[in-house]
Enzyme design. Structure first.
Site, PDB file in Angstrom:
ATOM      1  N   ARG A 434       0.729  -1.070   0.102  1.00  0.00           N
ATOM      2  CA  ARG A 434       0.004  -0.164  -0.024  1.00  0.00           C
ATOM      3  C   ARG A 434       0.883   1.152   0.038  1.00  0.00           C
ATOM      4  NH1 ARG A 434      -1.737  -3.744   3.246  1.00  0.00           N
ATOM      5  NH2 ARG A 434      -3.928  -4.478   3.434  1.00  0.00           N
ATOM      6  N   ASP A 559     -31.515  -9.556  -9.640  1.00  0.00           N
ATOM      7  CA  ASP A 559     -32.032 -10.923  -9.568  1.00  0.00           C
ATOM      8  C   ASP A 559     -32.921 -11.196 -10.978  1.00  0.00           C
ATOM      9  OD1 ASP A 559     -31.318 -11.556  -7.001  1.00  0.00           O
ATOM     10  OD2 ASP A 559     -33.085 -10.662  -6.159  1.00  0.00           O
ATOM     11  N   GLU A 560     -32.915 -12.491 -11.103  1.00  0.00           N
ATOM     12  CA  GLU A 560     -33.835 -12.926 -12.500  1.00  0.00           C
ATOM     13  C   GLU A 560     -35.188 -12.524 -12.738  1.00  0.00           C
ATOM     14  OE1 GLU A 560     -33.745 -17.089 -12.669  1.00  0.00           O
ATOM     15  OE2 GLU A 560     -35.083 -17.252 -10.785  1.00  0.00           O
ATOM     16  N   ASP A 561     -35.771 -12.346 -11.376  1.00  0.00           N
ATOM     17  CA  ASP A 561     -37.159 -11.923 -11.602  1.00  0.00           C
ATOM     18  C   ASP A 561     -37.484 -10.434 -11.436  1.00  0.00           C
ATOM     19  OD1 ASP A 561     -36.443 -11.976  -8.914  1.00  0.00           O
ATOM     20  OD2 ASP A 561     -38.017 -13.350  -8.298  1.00  0.00           O
ATOM     21  N   ASP A 648     -27.274 -10.842  -0.015  1.00  0.00           N
ATOM     22  CA  ASP A 648     -27.347  -9.372  -0.225  1.00  0.00           C
ATOM     23  C   ASP A 648     -27.244  -8.612   1.420  1.00  0.00           C
ATOM     24  OD1 ASP A 648     -29.657 -10.530   1.063  1.00  0.00           O
ATOM     25  OD2 ASP A 648     -31.137  -9.769  -0.379  1.00  0.00           O
TER      26      ASP A 648
END
Length: 740
Positions: A434, A559-561, A648
């Site tokens: 760093r 999300d898929e939906d 999440d």
């Protein structure tokens, strides 16, 4: 004739000057204009009187080894011992006493020796070992280790202490992997005993590194040892309390200008400075209090001032003084370090260091000139006038830095230990470590992993300071868990919607379904590339892996939906460009403290308060994928994968822990919840009746690991300009959002 006389006089004058220079009668200027003087055929550095803000130095005479008596009566071995300090490996450096080859095979891994039967371990040392064993650096296989830590308690090497471990020399030498201390790290808080309190640990540390409190610059081996703060046994193992600075007042002056309250030593080492504090005390804005009333036989040694000092001492409450003073004096005690140091940092009381020769904690990476005032014990009477002369802008900056340093590196044993390990890892990485700015700017070195990048511009929390903006493109990552059986499924509609956004660079479909990947012709044709990736082990944490295909700064997690319009996608990304270090999105949730159950609760109620934005429709920086994968412990990620839930929430915990800020919710979309729940199949995790209870459990597990609740509540929602205003729809840029 006169010309001959002038010539003869010039010749004699020249010869005289040559002889004078030859015998050293007239000092000539130092070569190269350096600040040295020639004395007896050698150069000796001119030591100026240090300024008040100079780095602490040892004030013992530097040229004691040049005396005739020293050279005559001291053997070469004794000379080496004096120059090497109290440790036999006094000349050790990383290139001479550390085996880098052990770190090339498996990276920077730390092995803790198994605890030996019958050996007592103090609570503080147990906290250190538990931190290492719970970190991402730990390995249980010594064959994979780069660094070794003893299970023998070395924290307290004061022979009068009940925590003192006897026969440590023999026990250490009998360790099978000791190898004269090479690649070993020894932690120590207290060394030496009455009356001189030397820094000798009572056993030969060999080539081991020291992580030591109260270490002097004389014995500190630069870029090898690590100076750590002195902390009490009550210091929390994880988390720790946040700093006490709630808001900054302008001007930044408090009730007191300078305070101190502590013991006064009547005799012995460390007594001089504290005995002189009464000269500066004025009982108004400079309150420096000492007491003789400590120890069993203090009355035998008390002086004429003791009774008066004790009475004045009892008039003031220490906590009240600490929280209402601009500066806090941190004088040395018996040893160079003091508990007052950490207490002042937490209270946002700017430390005024008064301990000549103390190598300040983590001085290798922390610039203490930005967070403290470095004083000189010999100039005690000048300290009040010096701190009064500091401009209020500087005081504000110092106070803010105390809070950053406290929360980043000192608020818990875990942070102290991890900072120590990260410093050593940076040495191992050498050129890939760093930069100093990463250590001294928010969020600090622990959250800025150099394996991701060593360039400040690659981290979202440095954008504002550098004056740069993220690239105006995002990569959409759609998490698919149900098989593709119909061309009318929500995931296909979502693909087309997102692809229409001018900001969309590409779409990644993460296939975490148990069914085989659909044929290529099953996916719709879009204007941007669509990449289908099969999830690693089909687990939830795979959605946060940093895939090579993600080349943009922004990741739009879906999300898929999820049901969104292209306008909503564009607006959310536009907002994120102003908050690149945060999670920005639509579905919001909140947490609360359940006082009846004494645990954290999770709620999905639609209120004006939230602390999480779910990653079913959210944008964040790609660095958080790397941090999620490499910073969080495997225990938390395994829990998420086993439950197929809470990933999440864990991402929100992580981002809030880094930024100390809440996520950002954009325009309310109430149909998100109803639409999503209506489209869920029986196989969907949202249809699981235990889903909500699992999320409650996750909240408390995550809070336990972080040691605190990092989530921050917010009531801010960002809407488009003129949203819902009674003006023509043609004047609104995101006009379609109002029709949803």
């Amino acid at each position: 004739m006169q010309a001959k006389k002038r010539y003869l006089i010039s010749l004699l004058t020249g010869a005289f000057l040559v002889l004078l220079f030859y015998f050293g009668g007239v000092p000539g200027p130092a070569a190269g204009g350096s600040r040295h003087e020639r004395s007896r055929g050698r150069y000796r550095s001119v030591q100026p009187w240090p300024h008040f803000s100079d780095r602490l130095q040892s004030f013992s005479p530097r040229d004691h080894t040049d005396t005739e008596e020293y050279n005559t009566h001291t053997s070469p071995r004794q000379k080496r011992d004096v120059n090497a300090g109290v440790y036999r490996g006094g000349r050790c450096r990383m290139d001479s006493c550390f085996d880098f080859s052990l770190c090339t095979r498996n990276g920077f891994k730390v092995y803790v020796y198994p605890q030996q039967k019958g050996e007592k371990i103090s609570e503080s040392y147990q906290n250190i070992l538990s931190t290492i064993e719970g970190s991402r650096f730990y390995t249980s296989d010594p064959g994979q280790a780069c660094l070794f830590v003893l299970s023998l308690d070395t924290l307290d090497r004061d022979q009068l202490s009940p925590q003192y471990v006897h026969n440590l020399k023999t026990k250490v030498q009998n360790l099978p992997l000791w190898s004269n201390g090479r690649n070993h790290l020894i932690f120590n808080l207290y060394s030496g005993t009455w009356p001189d309190y030397t820094e000798d640990l009572g056993f030969d540390i060999g080539r081991a590194m020291l992580a030591k409190a109260s270490i002097s610059t004389e014995n500190f081996r630069p870029n090898f040892d690590v100076s750590i703060p002195l902390f009490s046994k009550e210091h929390p193992r994880t988390g720790g309390e946040r700093g006490y600075l709630k808001f900054n007042t302008i001007p930044p002056f408090r009730k007191y200008m300078l305070v101190f309250k502590g013991k006064r030593y009547l005799t012995g080492i460390g007594s001089d400075t504290r005995n002189a504090l009464y000269h500066v005390h004025n009982a108004e804005d400079v309150v420096l209090l000492t007491t003789c009333k400590h120890g069993k036989d203090w009355q035998k040694h008390k002086d004429a001032r003791c009774d008066r000092d004790n009475a004045e001492y009892d008039k003031y409450d220490y906590r009240e003084m600490l929280h209402n003073s601009t500066f806090c004096l941190v004088p040395r005690g018996r040893r160079l370090g003091s508990f007052r140091f950490l207490e002042a940092l937490q209270a946002a009381c700017v430390p005024v260091m008064l301990s000549n020769g103390w190598e300040l904690p983590f001085s290798e990476v922390i610039d203490w000139n930005t967070g403290a005032v470095i004083g000189d014990e010999r100039l005690l009477l000048q300290i009040p006038s010096t701190v009064r002369s500091i401009h209020q802008d500087k005081i504000l900056a110092l106070r803010l830095q105390t809070q950053f340093l406290w929360e980043a590196y000192f608020s818990s044993v875990e942070k102290i230990v991890l900072t120590t390990l990260e410093i050593i890892q940076d040495r191992v990485l050498q050129h890939a470590g760093r930069s100093p700015l990463m250590w001294n700017l928010h969020p600090g070195g622990l959250f800025t992993l150099p394996q991701y990048s060593t360039h400040l511009g690659d981290f979202p929390f440095y954008y504002a300071g550098l004056g740069i903006k993220p690239r105006p493109q995002f990569t959409a990552v759609i998490h698919a868990v149900t098989p593709l059986v119909s061309q009318s499924q929500p995931i296909l509609k979502l693909l087309l919607t997102v692809a229409k956004s001018p900001y969309c660079s590409q779409i990644i479909v993460l296939w975490n379904c148990d069914k085989p990947l659909p044929a290529k012709h099953r996916w719709p044709v879009t204007s941007v590339p669509v990449i289908v990736i099969e999830g690693e082990n089909k687990v939830m944490s795979s959605r946060f892996l940093l895939y090579e295909s993600i080349t943009t700064d922004a990741v739009f997690s879906l999300d898929e939906d999820t049901v969104l319009s292209t306008t909503e996608v564009d607006f959310a990304f536009t907002v994120w460009q102003s908050f690149p270090e945060r999670i920005v999105g639509y579905p919001a949730r909140s947490h609360f403290w359940d006082s009846n159950k004494e645990r954290w609760g999770y709620t999905s109620k639609w209120t004006n308060d939230y602390s999480m934005v779910l990653t079913g429709a959210a944008i964040y920086h790609r660095y958080y994928h790397y941090l999620y994968t490499h910073f969080l412990p495997s225990s938390l990620k395994n829990m998420v994968d086993q439950l197929a839930n809470c990933e999440d929430i864990l991402m929100n915990f992580l981002v809030s822990a880094v930024t100390k800020l809440p996520p950002v919710k954009v325009t309310q979309k109430k149909q998100y919840k109803e639409t999503m729940m209506g489209q869920s199949s029986r196989a969907s995790r949202w249809a699981d009746p235990d889903h909500f209870a699992q999320r409650q459990t996750c909240m408390n597990k995550f809070a336990s690991w972080f040691g605190t609740m990092p989530l921050v509540h917010s009531q801010m929602r960002l809407d488009p300009v003129l949203f819902k205003d009674q003006v023509s729809i043609l004047r609104k840029k995101y006009r379609e959002i109002e029709r949803l």
